[in-house]
Design an enzyme around this catalytic site. Structure first.
Site, PDB file in Angstrom:
ATOM      1  N   CYS A  25       0.807  -1.231   0.000  1.00  0.00           N
ATOM      2  CA  CYS A  25       0.000   0.000   0.000  1.00  0.00           C
ATOM      3  C   CYS A  25       0.834   1.271   0.000  1.00  0.00           C
ATOM      4  O   CYS A  25       0.296   2.373  -0.005  1.00  0.00           O
ATOM      5  CB  CYS A  25      -0.984   0.000   1.169  1.00  0.00           C
ATOM      6  N   HIS A  75     -13.201   9.531  -7.091  1.00  0.00           N
ATOM      7  CA  HIS A  75     -12.228   9.618  -8.180  1.00  0.00           C
ATOM      8  C   HIS A  75     -11.145  10.661  -7.917  1.00  0.00           C
ATOM      9  O   HIS A  75     -10.642  11.307  -8.830  1.00  0.00           O
ATOM     10  CB  HIS A  75     -12.931   9.845  -9.530  1.00  0.00           C
ATOM     11  N   GLU A 136     -13.124  -0.557   3.117  1.00  0.00           N
ATOM     12  CA  GLU A 136     -12.096  -0.379   2.093  1.00  0.00           C
ATOM     13  C   GLU A 136     -12.104  -1.533   1.090  1.00  0.00           C
ATOM     14  O   GLU A 136     -11.879  -1.332  -0.098  1.00  0.00           O
ATOM     15  CB  GLU A 136     -10.739  -0.276   2.793  1.00  0.00           C
TER      16      GLU A 136
END
Length: 150
Positions: A25, A75, A136
Site C-alpha cells: 500500500c 475519483h 475499504e
C-alpha cells in the site's frame, strides 16, 4: 419518544498511497469504498410538519454526505501532505487530476475520523452522528462511534 438510528450508505472510488508503509500500500492504488453513516435522533412528532415521523430526511442526509465526502473524494487521489508525495500530487494536479492533500496518513482509520468531523459539523442540532463504517475492501473496514469519542 424513543431515539431512533437511521443509516444511509454511500459508494465512491478513491486512490491513495501510504508513504513510509512497509507493504504494497506504499504504492498508489485505489479502493471502491463503502461508507455507512448512522445518525440518531427522535422522529418528528409535529403533525403539521412535512417530515412527520422522520428523524432526518434521507435526502437531507444524502446532501450533507455527498457535499462533504462523496463529491470531494470520489475519483480523487489522497496523499499525506507532510510527505514527499506532495511532489507527485503537484504533478498530478498540473495534469488535471483531482488530488486531496490531507493532514494525515490516508488510512481508512484516519479517513473515517476526518469524515466524522465533516459530517458531524453539518448535521442539524437535534441530530447526532452515531457511527460511521468505512469499508475499504470486502473484508476490511474501519468504524467510528460517537460513544468511543465523547
Amino acid at each position: 419518544m424513543a431515539n431512533i438510528r437511521i443509516t444511509k450508505q454511500f459508494n465512491f472510488e478513491t486512490g491513495h498511497a501510504l508513504f513510509g508503509y512497509d507493504g504494497k500500500c506504499r504504492n498508489v492504488h485505489g479502493h471502491s469504498y463503502k461508507l455507512s453513516v448512522t445518525v440518531i435522533g427522535r422522529p418528528i412528532t409535529d403533525t403539521s410538519h412535512v417530515k412527520l415521523g422522520m428523524v432526518i430526511d434521507f435526502g437531507d442526509l444524502k446532501k450533507i454526505v455527498k457535499e462533504e465526502i462523496v463529491d470531494k473524494f470520489d475519483h480523487a487521489t489522497v496523499f499525506n501532505k507532510n510527505t514527499p508525495h506532495v511532489e507527485l500530487a503537484q504533478e498530478l494536479t498540473d495534469r488535471g487530476h483531482n488530488v486531496i492533500l490531507a493532514d494525515y496518513q490516508p488510512t481508512s482509520e484516519n479517513m473515517v475520523i476526518d469524515f466524522a468531523k465533516k459530517i458531524g459539523d453539518r448535521l442539524p442540532e437535534n441530530i447526532k452522528l452515531h457511527s460511521l463504517k468505512l469499508q475499504e475492501t470486502d473484508t476490511s473496514y474501519a468504524e467510528w462511534y460517537a460513544s468511543d469519542n465523547s
